[in-house]
Motif scaffolding. Sequence first.
Motif, PDB file in Angstrom:
ATOM      1  N   VAL B 313       0.852  -1.194   0.000  1.00 48.01           N
ATOM      2  CA  VAL B 313       0.000   0.000   0.000  1.00 48.01           C
ATOM      3  C   VAL B 313       0.883   1.237   0.000  1.00 48.01           C
ATOM      4  CG1 VAL B 313      -1.869   1.189   1.202  1.00 48.01           C
ATOM      5  CG2 VAL B 313      -1.675  -1.279   1.372  1.00 48.01           C
ATOM      6  N   ARG B 314       0.520   2.201  -0.854  1.00 46.00           N
ATOM      7  CA  ARG B 314       1.256   3.467  -0.833  1.00 46.00           C
ATOM      8  C   ARG B 314       0.868   4.259   0.413  1.00 46.00           C
ATOM      9  NH1 ARG B 314       2.011   5.044  -6.927  1.00 46.00           N
ATOM     10  NH2 ARG B 314       2.545   2.954  -7.657  1.00 46.00           N
ATOM     11  N   ILE B 315       1.858   4.936   0.978  1.00 45.73           N
ATOM     12  CA  ILE B 315       1.595   5.766   2.156  1.00 45.73           C
ATOM     13  C   ILE B 315       0.596   6.852   1.776  1.00 45.73           C
ATOM     14  CG2 ILE B 315       2.663   7.221   3.944  1.00 45.73           C
ATOM     15  CD1 ILE B 315       3.755   4.326   3.799  1.00 45.73           C
ATOM     16  N   GLY B 316      -0.405   7.063   2.588  1.00 43.91           N
ATOM     17  CA  GLY B 316      -1.398   8.102   2.324  1.00 43.91           C
ATOM     18  C   GLY B 316      -2.694   7.564   1.740  1.00 43.91           C
ATOM     19  N   THR B 317      -2.735   6.274   1.364  1.00 45.32           N
ATOM     20  CA  THR B 317      -3.970   5.701   0.827  1.00 45.32           C
ATOM     21  C   THR B 317      -5.038   5.678   1.921  1.00 45.32           C
ATOM     22  OG1 THR B 317      -2.547   4.215  -0.422  1.00 45.32           O
ATOM     23  CG2 THR B 317      -4.909   3.724  -0.424  1.00 45.32           C
ATOM     24  N   PRO B 318      -6.249   6.185   1.649  1.00 48.02           N
ATOM     25  CA  PRO B 318      -7.295   6.136   2.671  1.00 48.02           C
ATOM     26  C   PRO B 318      -7.652   4.684   3.006  1.00 48.02           C
ATOM     27  CG  PRO B 318      -7.886   7.658   0.923  1.00 48.02           C
ATOM     28  CD  PRO B 318      -6.687   6.910   0.451  1.00 48.02           C
ATOM     29  N   MET B 319      -7.876   4.419   4.273  1.00 53.10           N
ATOM     30  CA  MET B 319      -8.128   3.045   4.695  1.00 53.10           C
ATOM     31  C   MET B 319      -9.406   2.490   4.098  1.00 53.10           C
ATOM     32  SD  MET B 319      -6.816   2.945   8.587  1.00 53.10           S
ATOM     33  CE  MET B 319      -5.126   3.382   8.982  1.00 53.10           C
ATOM     34  N   ASN B 320     -10.425   3.337   3.932  1.00 52.94           N
ATOM     35  CA  ASN B 320     -11.670   2.803   3.367  1.00 52.94           C
ATOM     36  C   ASN B 320     -11.452   2.311   1.948  1.00 52.94           C
ATOM     37  OD1 ASN B 320     -11.336   5.371   2.439  1.00 52.94           O
ATOM     38  ND2 ASN B 320     -13.259   6.175   3.277  1.00 52.94           N
ATOM     39  N   PHE B 321     -10.523   2.950   1.208  1.00 55.88           N
ATOM     40  CA  PHE B 321     -10.202   2.497  -0.145  1.00 55.88           C
ATOM     41  C   PHE B 321      -9.524   1.127  -0.093  1.00 55.88           C
ATOM     42  CE2 PHE B 321      -7.304   2.228  -3.775  1.00 55.88           C
ATOM     43  CZ  PHE B 321      -8.202   2.400  -4.813  1.00 55.88           C
ATOM     44  N   VAL B 322      -8.588   0.960   0.849  1.00 57.71           N
ATOM     45  CA  VAL B 322      -7.893  -0.325   0.998  1.00 57.71           C
ATOM     46  C   VAL B 322      -8.903  -1.417   1.333  1.00 57.71           C
ATOM     47  CG1 VAL B 322      -6.129  -1.567   2.282  1.00 57.71           C
ATOM     48  CG2 VAL B 322      -5.805   0.849   1.758  1.00 57.71           C
ATOM     49  N   LEU B 323      -9.819  -1.087   2.256  1.00 58.89           N
ATOM     50  CA  LEU B 323     -10.811  -2.086   2.665  1.00 58.89           C
ATOM     51  C   LEU B 323     -11.715  -2.471   1.498  1.00 58.89           C
ATOM     52  CD1 LEU B 323     -11.764  -0.623   6.158  1.00 58.89           C
ATOM     53  CD2 LEU B 323     -10.418  -2.662   5.715  1.00 58.89           C
ATOM     54  N   GLU B 324     -12.102  -1.463   0.679  1.00 60.83           N
ATOM     55  CA  GLU B 324     -12.960  -1.727  -0.488  1.00 60.83           C
ATOM     56  C   GLU B 324     -12.318  -2.744  -1.429  1.00 60.83           C
ATOM     57  OE1 GLU B 324     -14.012   1.846  -2.678  1.00 60.83           O
ATOM     58  OE2 GLU B 324     -14.799   2.682  -0.796  1.00 60.83           O
ATOM     59  N   GLN B 325     -11.004  -2.628  -1.603  1.00 59.66           N
ATOM     60  CA  GLN B 325     -10.298  -3.542  -2.512  1.00 59.66           C
ATOM     61  C   GLN B 325     -10.400  -4.981  -2.031  1.00 59.66           C
ATOM     62  OE1 GLN B 325      -9.189  -2.071  -5.276  1.00 59.66           O
ATOM     63  NE2 GLN B 325     -10.008  -0.269  -4.239  1.00 59.66           N
ATOM     64  N   ASN B 326     -10.756  -5.172  -0.758  1.00 53.48           N
ATOM     65  CA  ASN B 326     -10.803  -6.525  -0.214  1.00 53.48           C
ATOM     66  C   ASN B 326     -12.221  -6.950   0.155  1.00 53.48           C
ATOM     67  OD1 ASN B 326      -7.823  -7.212  -0.012  1.00 53.48           O
ATOM     68  ND2 ASN B 326      -7.916  -5.232   1.005  1.00 53.48           N
ATOM     69  N   GLY B 327     -13.194  -6.258  -0.399  1.00 53.63           N
ATOM     70  CA  GLY B 327     -14.583  -6.645  -0.186  1.00 53.63           C
ATOM     71  C   GLY B 327     -15.039  -6.456   1.248  1.00 53.63           C
ATOM     72  N   PHE B 328     -14.907  -5.257   1.721  1.00 50.70           N
ATOM     73  CA  PHE B 328     -15.285  -4.948   3.103  1.00 50.70           C
ATOM     74  C   PHE B 328     -16.803  -4.950   3.246  1.00 50.70           C
ATOM     75  CE2 PHE B 328     -15.924  -1.464   6.367  1.00 50.70           C
ATOM     76  CZ  PHE B 328     -15.594  -2.270   7.445  1.00 50.70           C
ATOM     77  N   MET B 329     -17.331  -5.682   4.254  1.00 47.07           N
ATOM     78  CA  MET B 329     -18.774  -5.694   4.508  1.00 47.07           C
ATOM     79  C   MET B 329     -19.020  -4.943   5.808  1.00 47.07           C
ATOM     80  SD  MET B 329     -19.210  -9.663   3.519  1.00 47.07           S
ATOM     81  CE  MET B 329     -17.695 -10.088   4.308  1.00 47.07           C
ATOM     82  N   ALA B 330     -19.412  -3.691   5.648  1.00 48.57           N
ATOM     83  CA  ALA B 330     -19.523  -2.808   6.815  1.00 48.57           C
ATOM     84  C   ALA B 330     -20.530  -3.345   7.825  1.00 48.57           C
ATOM     85  CB  ALA B 330     -19.929  -1.409   6.375  1.00 48.57           C
ATOM     86  N   SER B 331     -21.588  -4.021   7.323  1.00 47.26           N
ATOM     87  CA  SER B 331     -22.639  -4.478   8.226  1.00 47.26           C
ATOM     88  C   SER B 331     -22.125  -5.551   9.193  1.00 47.26           C
ATOM     89  CB  SER B 331     -23.805  -5.029   7.411  1.00 47.26           C
ATOM     90  OG  SER B 331     -23.318  -6.070   6.580  1.00 47.26           O
ATOM     91  N   GLN B 332     -21.122  -6.313   8.747  1.00 48.61           N
ATOM     92  CA  GLN B 332     -20.643  -7.393   9.604  1.00 48.61           C
ATOM     93  C   GLN B 332     -19.485  -6.983  10.496  1.00 48.61           C
ATOM     94  OE1 GLN B 332     -19.875 -11.058   7.600  1.00 48.61           O
ATOM     95  NE2 GLN B 332     -21.677 -10.837   6.296  1.00 48.61           N
ATOM     96  N   SER B 333     -18.969  -5.788  10.239  1.00 46.14           N
ATOM     97  CA  SER B 333     -17.753  -5.377  10.955  1.00 46.14           C
ATOM     98  C   SER B 333     -18.079  -4.902  12.368  1.00 46.14           C
ATOM     99  CB  SER B 333     -17.081  -4.259  10.160  1.00 46.14           C
ATOM    100  OG  SER B 333     -16.264  -3.518  10.997  1.00 46.14           O
ATOM    101  N   ALA B 334     -17.349  -5.426  13.327  1.00 43.48           N
ATOM    102  CA  ALA B 334     -17.543  -4.984  14.711  1.00 43.48           C
ATOM    103  C   ALA B 334     -16.890  -3.633  14.917  1.00 43.48           C
ATOM    104  CB  ALA B 334     -16.946  -6.000  15.671  1.00 43.48           C
ATOM    105  N   ARG B 335     -15.667  -3.498  14.441  1.00 41.13           N
ATOM    106  CA  ARG B 335     -14.954  -2.218  14.496  1.00 41.13           C
ATOM    107  C   ARG B 335     -13.733  -2.339  13.612  1.00 41.13           C
ATOM    108  NH1 ARG B 335     -12.904  -4.152  20.358  1.00 41.13           N
ATOM    109  NH2 ARG B 335     -13.955  -6.057  19.829  1.00 41.13           N
ATOM    110  N   LEU B 336     -13.047  -1.242  13.382  1.00 42.14           N
ATOM    111  CA  LEU B 336     -11.824  -1.281  12.580  1.00 42.14           C
ATOM    112  C   LEU B 336     -10.651  -0.982  13.512  1.00 42.14           C
ATOM    113  CD1 LEU B 336     -10.446  -1.509   9.837  1.00 42.14           C
ATOM    114  CD2 LEU B 336     -10.678   0.951   9.624  1.00 42.14           C
ATOM    115  N   ILE B 337      -9.678  -1.922  13.511  1.00 36.47           N
ATOM    116  CA  ILE B 337      -8.541  -1.761  14.420  1.00 36.47           C
ATOM    117  C   ILE B 337      -7.284  -1.538  13.598  1.00 36.47           C
ATOM    118  CG2 ILE B 337      -7.129  -2.926  16.157  1.00 36.47           C
ATOM    119  CD1 ILE B 337      -9.696  -4.451  16.941  1.00 36.47           C
TER     120      ILE B 337
END
Lengths: 204, 786
Positions: B313-337
């Motif tokens: 990952v390039r420094i400065g990439t927003p985390m939500n973008f990184v998560l999107e690339q991996n199929g993030f399912m917000a409804s199932q997520s307890a929290r982001l650590i």
Amino acid sequence: MLDWMINNPVPSALLVLAALSLSFGAILGFAAVKYKVEGDPLVEQIDALLPQTQCGQCGHPGCKPYAQAIADGEAINHCPPGGQATINNLASLLGVEAPSLDAEHGQAPEVKQVAYIREEDCIGCTKCIQACPVDAILGAQKKMHTVIESECTGCDLCVEPCPVDCIDLLPVKEGVKEWAWEKPDAHLIATDRAHSPNSAQASV
Amino acid sequence: MTSHTIWEVPGGIHPPENKAQSMAQALVECPLAPEYILPLNQHIGAPSAPLVSVGQAVKKYQLIADAEGIFSAALHAPTSGTVSAIEERLIAHPSGLSAPCIVITPDGLDHACSLEPCEQPFELDHASIVTKIRNAGLIGMGGAGFPSAVKLNPHTNTPINTLIINGTECEPYITADDMLMQTQASELLEGVRLLAHTLGNPANVLIGVEDNKPDAIAALQEAAHTANQRHNCDINVVSFPTKYPSGGEKQLIYILTGQEVDSGKIPASMGIVVQNVGTAVAAWRAVRYGEPLIERITTVVGESLQVQRNMRVRIGTPMNFVLEQNGFMASQSARLIVGGPMMGYALEQTCVPVIKTTNCLLAPSHSEMPEAPPQQACIRCGHCAEACPAGLLPQQLYWYARSDEHEKLEAHHLFDCIECGACSYVCPSSIPLVQYYRAAKGDIRKTAEDKLKSDKARERFEHRQERLAKEEAAKEAKRQARKAAAELNKAKMAAQQAVGAVSPPPAAPANTTANHDPSAPVIPAIASAEELVANAATAAKAQQDPTLDKARLSRTVESLVSSIERLKAQMAEATTEGLEASRIEKMAAKLKQTELKAQEAQAKLDAFDKTLAAGSQVDAAAQKMMASPNAAAEKTLNSLQKRLSKAQELHLDAVNENKPSADALKQGVIKLEQKIEEAKQALNEAQSTASSSNSSSSEPQKPDAAAAAIERAKQKVQAAASMTPEQKAHAAVESLQKRLAKAQERYTKAQETHDENVEAFAIGVEKLELKLKAAMEAQKEGSEQA
């Protein structure tokens, strides 16, 4: 001499005791003069615990005079900026029970504040400069004034004298560097959880 | 490959490793994000200083912010594009606060600027390698973010004898270093050799890896074997049993060398330097290819993701973008650590950027990482003390942290706690112990800062008091000098008159006639007046701190006298003991000298006493003056009347000559008349107060603005304390009304006199009106609620 002492034990004992007490008295008296401490060390110690806002809310013109007053027997709960922490420290220094803050002198501030001069409104009257107890305001006659934020104690003594009402007390902005973790809520136990404010909000 | 002795750290735990999920997939490159956010402070130390401006085009690898001082790091553009903003943005921090960031909008072309490769990095000297590493913006990639150039430049007297490369990665879930060691083993070995070369080729070069990474160990051993043979060096890959937290710097040093780093010391003081594997690779790329640090390997893992893997990952990439690339399912997520489950922290927002130290993004599902059970009472089981890898007493620390006993916390070495979380993990009452320690550490730091600040405030306050006293004294001295001069003049005039009356030709020389003339007594009078002036002047000088000077003088006298006595005694002794004559003579000479000195000092002291007396006379006179405000008021009245008569004359002249300034002059006359009226009133008042309370007015009351303000504030506070909220609101409105009236008065006055600050006054009035309105509304609301 020895014979006399053996024959008169009581007077000789008294004489010896008198001689001892005199010599010790002389030593102590000499020490008291020779090793005399300048100033009152207790006042210094008390002053070191006070928050040094110099706000005058205790009724004294500055922290040092209040420290002197405490050393002379005034109550230790007259300092709102210091809050309970200062009272506790003073109590442990002086070996007394820690009272709660005397409401007559005001409430402990919830957040730290600093004075801020709205510079476009300032007319350069220097009244606030004269009122500031720690020389934290810069300016000159007919020139705009400004507060040196790092030196301001937030005592609010400059607000009243301002003729154009251009001084505000603003809460100190907390940055990432100043931020610190909060202590966890220790009073929450298992049976409390159903009634805790967080879960109440979640259920609404 | 030689076998290496392993020491075992005390404590530690074995949490479920959960490392397999993210190692199943290959390492992939994260695509270009729509925006890059680069915080200026990703490291320990001072924030970097931006070198670019908004709207400027930048290329990949371009330096966009430079290190500010030694404890800082440079920052480079992760791709080509334009700087769209330099502003406060949310950053990955447990506080959830914002910090200054440079925001870059990529142009999608990813144009790189030219780099400076170095074909023979091992021929460079220490300074140039450190400079290259510094310019590449390298910081410790393990998590703390300590600037690497500082670590490679240890200012200790101990030569560095051990270089440890940390590939432990003991925290569950994280596999970024594992992946790096497997895929870039040969580059890592080059990096290790380079770091060793920079540190002057220490005798021991160790790469420490936990034994739960067999593939990484195999890859490293092979690479190390090749490197050792080809370059004739001795790099040792050491594997040791898996236990959390072996990866802590001090823990790893103990495991590999058996040495403990003293509390409050750094490993370099023992000749040991520890670097992370990621840092070693980045250092190699920075020196060999001139590549600044613009990307890192980050583990993206958790059951709320469809794909769990490691990403470059390039420094400065927003985390939500990184998560999107991996199929993030917000409804199932307890929290982001951010970081691992033991030492990481939860984020409230996902729009924060990945930074140089972000080794893991953990997005667990609710079942995977349920919310911590509520805390229960401590049962004093002592499991925490057994688990603590730093050998502390967590239970004691807990009690002291709960009751804010800072001194005891420090006595129990709170600051040696590495916040690994082992104690919280084993606690059967699920007490969040580490949170208590973190809070206590923050509290102690804050208290220390407050203390510093209050000390500074005290100093400023005392300096101010001193300055005011000095100013007052100087003014007083000047006043006295003036008075004395006036008296001298008077005396001189009297003398002249007297001389004139007796002998009409005043040209006669005074000193010849002095013996017989009746003017003789006048001359001493002049002399005495002159003396008075001189005395006042010395008093003015002495005013700065006469008592202190006097104390010093008398101390000198005392000490001299005592030394005289001592010398005399010594001499007596010497003569009785029959010492050599020369020594006795010497002593006698010394004694004489001292006696002379003592006399001098005594004379000085006497003179000083005199001046002090003069000074006190001056003080008394001053107090007398102040005691009678009448006199002052009369004086002002007199001077005003004089000015008025002058002004009237001028006005008449002007009117007679039909000058255009006549009007202005007339106004001046009117104003002066007003002033005289006021002064008269003041005089009347002063007289009445003087007659009514003579005793109180005899005290010199200084019109100190601060004191007055304090008095007012005190009254206000006292009044406020005894009031209900309703009354308070009412009082607030009233005081505002009063202030408004005052302000309006000032404003109208300013209008009449055409003051240049009319506008400022008008604004003041407006603001007060607004405030009053707000206060009235608040009052209304309050009463409605009641």
